[in-house]
Scaffold this motif. Structure first.
Motif, PDB file in Angstrom:
ATOM      1  N   GLY A  93       0.815  -1.210   0.000  1.00 22.17           N
ATOM      2  CA  GLY A  93       0.000   0.000   0.000  1.00 22.17           C
ATOM      3  C   GLY A  93       0.849   1.260   0.000  1.00 22.17           C
ATOM      4  O   GLY A  93       1.985   1.269   0.490  1.00 22.17           O
ATOM      5  N   LEU A  94       0.298   2.313  -0.582  1.00 25.16           N
ATOM      6  CA  LEU A  94       0.935   3.635  -0.568  1.00 25.16           C
ATOM      7  C   LEU A  94       2.403   3.568  -1.001  1.00 25.16           C
ATOM      8  O   LEU A  94       3.289   4.064  -0.309  1.00 25.16           O
ATOM      9  N   ASN A  95       2.643   2.994  -2.169  1.00 26.22           N
ATOM     10  CA  ASN A  95       4.022   2.803  -2.602  1.00 26.22           C
ATOM     11  C   ASN A  95       4.431   3.712  -3.750  1.00 26.22           C
ATOM     12  O   ASN A  95       5.484   3.516  -4.345  1.00 26.22           O
ATOM     13  N   TYR A  96       3.611   4.692  -4.095  1.00 22.49           N
ATOM     14  CA  TYR A  96       3.994   5.701  -5.091  1.00 22.49           C
ATOM     15  C   TYR A  96       3.914   7.070  -4.433  1.00 22.49           C
ATOM     16  O   TYR A  96       2.945   7.380  -3.733  1.00 22.49           O
ATOM     17  N   ARG A  97       4.924   7.865  -4.661  1.00 19.75           N
ATOM     18  CA  ARG A  97       5.014   9.159  -3.987  1.00 19.75           C
ATOM     19  C   ARG A  97       3.807  10.039  -4.297  1.00 19.75           C
ATOM     20  O   ARG A  97       3.187  10.611  -3.404  1.00 19.75           O
ATOM     21  N   ARG A  98       3.483  10.144  -5.596  1.00 13.31           N
ATOM     22  CA  ARG A  98       2.397  11.057  -5.960  1.00 13.31           C
ATOM     23  C   ARG A  98       1.028  10.513  -5.552  1.00 13.31           C
ATOM     24  O   ARG A  98       0.083  11.285  -5.358  1.00 13.31           O
ATOM     25  N   HIS A  99       0.910   9.185  -5.399  1.00 11.33           N
ATOM     26  CA  HIS A  99      -0.339   8.631  -4.869  1.00 11.33           C
ATOM     27  C   HIS A  99      -0.482   8.966  -3.392  1.00 11.33           C
ATOM     28  O   HIS A  99      -1.575   9.327  -2.922  1.00 11.33           O
ATOM     29  N   ALA A 100       0.604   8.853  -2.640  1.00 12.39           N
ATOM     30  CA  ALA A 100       0.561   9.251  -1.234  1.00 12.39           C
ATOM     31  C   ALA A 100       0.218  10.736  -1.117  1.00 12.39           C
ATOM     32  O   ALA A 100      -0.578  11.139  -0.262  1.00 12.39           O
ATOM     33  N   TYR A 107       4.676   9.439   3.572  1.00  9.30           N
ATOM     34  CA  TYR A 107       5.395   8.340   2.936  1.00  9.30           C
ATOM     35  C   TYR A 107       5.742   7.305   4.010  1.00  9.30           C
ATOM     36  O   TYR A 107       6.291   7.659   5.058  1.00  9.30           O
ATOM     37  N   PRO A 108       5.436   6.042   3.758  1.00 13.68           N
ATOM     38  CA  PRO A 108       5.757   5.017   4.770  1.00 13.68           C
ATOM     39  C   PRO A 108       7.257   4.818   4.926  1.00 13.68           C
ATOM     40  O   PRO A 108       8.025   4.988   3.974  1.00 13.68           O
ATOM     41  N   GLU A 109       7.669   4.451   6.138  1.00 11.56           N
ATOM     42  CA  GLU A 109       9.084   4.195   6.400  1.00 11.56           C
ATOM     43  C   GLU A 109       9.486   2.773   6.028  1.00 11.56           C
ATOM     44  O   GLU A 109      10.658   2.499   5.772  1.00 11.56           O
ATOM     45  N   VAL A 110       8.517   1.852   6.016  1.00 11.22           N
ATOM     46  CA  VAL A 110       8.727   0.470   5.555  1.00 11.22           C
ATOM     47  C   VAL A 110       7.516   0.112   4.699  1.00 11.22           C
ATOM     48  O   VAL A 110       6.460   0.755   4.785  1.00 11.22           O
ATOM     49  N   ILE A 232       8.082   4.254  -4.015  1.00  8.75           N
ATOM     50  CA  ILE A 232       8.841   4.565  -2.812  1.00  8.75           C
ATOM     51  C   ILE A 232       9.807   3.420  -2.503  1.00  8.75           C
ATOM     52  O   ILE A 232      10.979   3.641  -2.218  1.00  8.75           O
ATOM     53  N   PHE A 233       9.291   2.197  -2.558  1.00  5.33           N
ATOM     54  CA  PHE A 233      10.115   1.000  -2.369  1.00  5.33           C
ATOM     55  C   PHE A 233      10.163   0.242  -3.693  1.00  5.33           C
ATOM     56  O   PHE A 233       9.125  -0.098  -4.259  1.00  5.33           O
ATOM     57  N   SER A 234      11.358  -0.025  -4.184  1.00  6.47           N
ATOM     58  CA  SER A 234      11.533  -0.702  -5.470  1.00  6.47           C
ATOM     59  C   SER A 234      11.153  -2.171  -5.352  1.00  6.47           C
ATOM     60  O   SER A 234      11.016  -2.718  -4.249  1.00  6.47           O
ATOM     61  N   CYS A 235      11.038  -2.826  -6.489  1.00  8.71           N
ATOM     62  CA  CYS A 235      10.705  -4.257  -6.494  1.00  8.71           C
ATOM     63  C   CYS A 235      11.722  -5.061  -5.694  1.00  8.71           C
ATOM     64  O   CYS A 235      11.350  -5.932  -4.899  1.00  8.71           O
TER      65      CYS A 235
END
Length: 298
Positions: A93-100, A107-110, A232-235
């Motif tokens: 969840g919430l893994n794209y900056r502009r979506h957040a 932005y999540p820390e993990v 935010i977090f890559s694959c």
């Protein structure tokens, strides 16, 4: 290689896409028998590198023309989910900056992880019934990462070596159900809420999963348009992180988050959620376009 899951009379069959045609492997094997060739997507994934090499070698020997009984048109195929039997569907969840940004979230820390179940899987061109319990159904184009080898405690540097391929997915979300409680599961796990496909594209054909364009259209109106570079977090970070907590198995699906442009990101007065009759296409560069039409639940 670009493969797909063909369904016929409730059975799954392996297809290989070549120049806009699909080679129906089981029919080809009736015409040209050969041992060790996988006959469905699950066999292909679990067979690892040897299954990949066997299938690739076999297809290269076939005559590919419309006159062959094992060559079928895509328009004549009924597609099942590109990956039909995962042991796990893990979502971020919430893994794209502009979506957040559009939803006003930090932005999540993990990585924020949640799960879906196999009842949510469906395929390209399948109708999806909007559950009567929601009137806030939203679309989410997502890059699906499909695991090809058992992965536990893998490093970020090695993480992509455990990927068999990638696919296009739509993480459908009933926002009213999702927001009823702190847990998102209810709004994410209604039947057919994870269409995936049409294809599983093997990892060797995707140079960089962090540089793929994504797009969603609703009734041909573009709603989402972004790139996986905004994650935010890559694959590789996601795979490594998950593997440090539990084992990933061949065939597991990881949905890596959605970019900006979802209905939930609009001002409340402008939100128009999906309704019966809407057609949604989610598309990812190199992976193909996945289309579903929404109908009323009976």
């Amino acid at each position: 290689m670009r493969i797909c899951n063909i369904t016929e009379n409730g059975q799954d069959y392996l297809g290989v896409v070549i120049d806009g045609r699909i080679v129906h492997i089981s029919k080809a094997l009736e015409d040209t028998p050969q041992d060790q060739v996988p006959k469905n997507v699950s066999e292909f994934i679990k067979g690892g590198q040897s299954a990949f090499e066997s299938l690739q070698s076999y297809v290269q020997k076939l005559v590919i023309s419309d006159s062959q009984p094992y060559v079928v048109k895509e328009t004549d195929c009924e597609f099942g989910p590109a990956v039909p039997n995962p042991s796990k569907i893990i979502c971020v969840g919430l893994n794209y900056r502009r979506h957040a940004d559009e939803t006003g979230a930090n932005y999540p820390e993990v990585p924020i992880l949640f799960n879906k179940f196999n009842n949510t899987l469906t395929g390209h061109n399948r109708d999806i019934a909007i559950p009567n319990v929601t009137d806030q159904l939203d679309y989410e184009v997502e890059l699906a990462v499909v695991i090809g080898q058992k992965a536990k405690n893998v490093s970020e540097e090695d993480a992509l070596k455990y990927v068999v391929g990638y696919s296009t997915a739509n993480d459908l979300s009933a926002r009213d159900l999702q927001m009823k409680t702190p847990q998102w599961l209810l709004g994410k796990t209604c039947d057919d809420f994870s269409p995936i496909g049409p294809y599983l594209v093997t990892a060797d054909e995707v140079d960089d999963p962090q540089n793929l364009s994504l797009k969603t259209t609703v009734n041909q109106d573009v709603r989402q348009q972004s790139n996986t570079s905004d994650m935010i977090f890559s694959c590789k970070e996601i795979i490594s992180y998950i593997s440090k907590h539990f084992t990933l198995e061949p065939g597991d699906i990881i949905l890596t988050g959605t970019p900006e442009g979802v209905v939930l990101g609009l001002p409340e007065s402008e939100r128009v959620y999906l309704k019966p009759g809407d057609t949604v296409t989610v598309e990812i560069e190199k992976l193909g376009a996945l289309t579903n039409t929404f109908i009323e639940e009976k």
